[in-house]
Design a protein around this motif. Structure first.
Motif, short mmCIF file in Angstrom:
data_model
loop_
_atom_site.label_atom_id
_atom_site.label_comp_id
_atom_site.label_asym_id
_atom_site.label_seq_id
_atom_site.Cartn_x
_atom_site.Cartn_y
_atom_site.Cartn_z
N ALA A 97 0.43 -1.45 0.09
CA ALA A 97 -0.01 0.13 0.10
C ALA A 97 1.06 0.84 0.11
N TRP A 98 1.96 1.16 0.47
CA TRP A 98 3.05 2.21 0.26
C TRP A 98 3.50 2.52 -0.92
N THR A 99 3.96 3.04 -1.30
CA THR A 99 4.88 3.86 -2.55
C THR A 99 5.89 3.98 -2.30
N LEU A 100 7.26 2.74 -3.07
CA LEU A 100 8.43 3.04 -2.58
C LEU A 100 8.71 4.85 -3.75
N GLY A 101 9.43 5.56 -2.60
CA GLY A 101 10.05 6.55 -3.33
C GLY A 101 11.37 5.73 -4.40
N LYS A 102 12.14 6.73 -6.04
CA LYS A 102 12.81 5.98 -6.44
C LYS A 102 13.84 7.08 -6.03
N GLY A 103 15.33 6.69 -6.23
CA GLY A 103 16.58 6.93 -5.68
C GLY A 103 17.60 6.03 -5.83
N ASP A 104 18.46 6.90 -6.28
CA ASP A 104 20.20 5.66 -6.64
C ASP A 104 21.50 6.20 -5.92
N THR A 105 21.12 6.48 -4.61
CA THR A 105 21.84 7.06 -3.42
C THR A 105 22.59 5.54 -2.18
N SER A 106 21.99 4.36 -2.76
CA SER A 106 22.21 3.40 -2.12
C SER A 106 23.56 2.78 -3.05
N GLN A 107 25.17 2.54 -2.12
CA GLN A 107 26.48 1.84 -2.75
C GLN A 107 26.29 0.37 -2.49
N PRO A 108 26.43 -0.05 -3.61
CA PRO A 108 26.23 -1.72 -3.39
C PRO A 108 27.74 -2.34 -2.79
N TYR A 109 28.50 -2.56 -1.92
CA TYR A 109 29.45 -3.11 -0.91
C TYR A 109 29.41 -4.22 -2.12
N ASP A 110 30.87 -4.72 -3.13
CA ASP A 110 31.10 -5.66 -4.18
C ASP A 110 32.19 -5.96 -3.73
N GLY A 111 32.88 -6.56 -2.51
CA GLY A 111 34.52 -7.04 -2.73
C GLY A 111 35.03 -8.56 -3.29
N PHE A 112 34.04 -9.21 -4.05
CA PHE A 112 34.63 -10.73 -5.08
C PHE A 112 35.03 -10.08 -5.56
N HIS A 113 36.49 -10.18 -6.27
CA HIS A 113 37.10 -10.25 -7.45
C HIS A 113 36.75 -10.87 -8.28
N ARG A 114 36.26 -11.66 -7.83
CA ARG A 114 35.74 -12.63 -8.57
C ARG A 114 34.23 -12.97 -9.17
N ALA A 115 33.46 -11.60 -9.07
CA ALA A 115 32.36 -12.35 -9.12
C ALA A 115 31.60 -12.14 -10.63
N TYR A 116 30.88 -11.49 -11.25
CA TYR A 116 30.34 -12.11 -11.95
C TYR A 116 28.99 -11.82 -12.99
N LEU A 117 28.53 -10.98 -13.51
CA LEU A 117 26.69 -10.22 -13.13
C LEU A 117 26.09 -11.06 -13.99
N PRO A 118 24.83 -11.85 -13.18
CA PRO A 118 23.99 -13.10 -14.15
C PRO A 118 24.04 -12.32 -15.37
N ASP A 119 23.69 -12.91 -16.49
CA ASP A 119 23.31 -13.06 -17.38
C ASP A 119 22.36 -12.20 -17.92
N VAL A 120 21.34 -12.53 -16.39
CA VAL A 120 19.90 -11.93 -17.04
C VAL A 120 19.96 -10.31 -17.06
N PHE A 121 20.72 -9.57 -16.10
CA PHE A 121 20.79 -8.41 -15.77
C PHE A 121 21.57 -7.81 -17.13
N LYS A 122 22.00 -8.99 -18.03
CA LYS A 122 23.25 -8.33 -18.76
C LYS A 122 22.44 -7.17 -20.11
N GLU A 123 21.00 -8.18 -20.12
CA GLU A 123 20.44 -7.77 -20.59
C GLU A 123 19.31 -6.50 -20.44
N ASP A 124 19.41 -5.98 -19.43
CA ASP A 124 18.75 -4.35 -19.04
C ASP A 124 19.81 -3.46 -19.49
#
Length: 288
Positions: free
Chosen positions: A261-288
């Motif tokens: 019932a609550w509409t979420l606000g929009k924003g892009d200030t939350s910064q991810p922590y990504d310490g994994f040097h061997r991580a890779y983006l799932p293919d599903v998000f590469k199409e975005d």
């Protein structure tokens, strides 16, 4: 490059930590961070090729790891696996009960075999591994267990079998923490929300558009990283959590809170922590 952990070097030096489901996804990330922090990591899973590949990565990065093939749903296999690890390592200091799996389907589309298979994987298997690690090692020396859950507090429409199993694991976590605390054993759990992990690529084509839109339903307006789950697990294993037991940490950007019932606000200030040097983006998000 090496894992960029927020924890101090050598935090788990000379310790042996068992990670089930350590050959891929979040388990692979956890194994890398623990090895970077000095642990010898024992990866457990059903597919030897994935376990060997992750062990190879850890070795290339200067860490120490070994593997054991085991179907965690089989009690005899689990007993033998834990015995073999102890014969090689002498002691298991901690357990990351990460292995799991499910498939999307409405309740009326799940037959008995499918329901029982998911429950055996996500609940029974975790129970068997935790019990054997406790009986054969932790009960003698103390240690910590971290179980893997999921965001199931509002139900899991489309994955009711997994929701039932994960809810059971939440209760098992509390019970084990109470029963095993006298031995110096802490038992906690983490419940990841939507995380950019390889598991996202296992879902059918029909779900891809929905997956890419998940971030719009998270108050922090993004999905999480494997590193953000791994860091919570590492904390629960660490001495800093020595008086925390029987709890579940939700790692979901507050997606499990509030109502639609609550509409979420929009924003892009939350910064991810990504310490994994061997991580890779799932293919599903590469199409975005």
């Amino acid at each position: 490059m090496s894992y960029d952990s927020v924890y101090k070097p050598g935090l788990f030096a000379e310790q042996t930590i068992l990670v089930t489901g350590g050959g891929s996804g979040i388990g692979r990330c956890v194994a890398h961070e623990l090895a970077h922090l000095g642990a010898h990591v024992v990866l457990v899973g059903r597919k030897q090729d994935k376990l060997e590949a992750t062990c190879g990565e850890i070795a290339e990065d200067g860490g120490s790891a070994s593997w054991q093939v085991c179907d965690i749903r089989d009690e005899v296999s689990v007993q033998g696996m834990v015995k073999a690890v102890l014969a090689e390592r002498g002691r298991i200091h901690h357990l990351v009960n990460n292995a799991g799996g499910q498939f999307p389907a409405p309740l009326i589309g799940i037959n008995q075999k499918g329901f029982e298979t998911v429950v055996r994987t996500n609940l029974v298997g975790g129970f068997l591994v935790a019990k054997e690690v406790y009986l054969q090692s932790l009960s003698k020396h103390g240690g910590a267990i971290v179980n893997m859950l999921a965001d199931m507090w509002g139900g899991m429409p489309g994955m009711g079998h997994s929701g039932a199993a994960r809810a059971g694991m939440d209760n098992f976590t509390k019970t084990a923490a109470y029963e095993w605390g006298h031995a110096g054993v802490r038992v906690n759990a983490v419940a990841p929300g939507w995380i950019a992990s390889s598991g996202m690529d296992t879902y059918p084509e029909s779900m891809k558009a929905m997956i890419r839109g998940l971030k719009d339903h998270v108050p922090l307006q993004r999905i999480g990283t494997e590193s953000e789950v791994a860091s919570a697990i590492v904390f629960l294993l660490s001495p800093g959590a020595n008086f925390i037991s029987g709890n579940t940490i939700r790692i979901d950007g507050a997606a499990s809170q509030g109502t639609r019932a609550w509409t979420l606000g929009k924003g892009d200030t939350s910064q991810p922590y990504d310490g994994f040097h061997r991580a890779y983006l799932p293919d599903v998000f590469k199409e975005d």
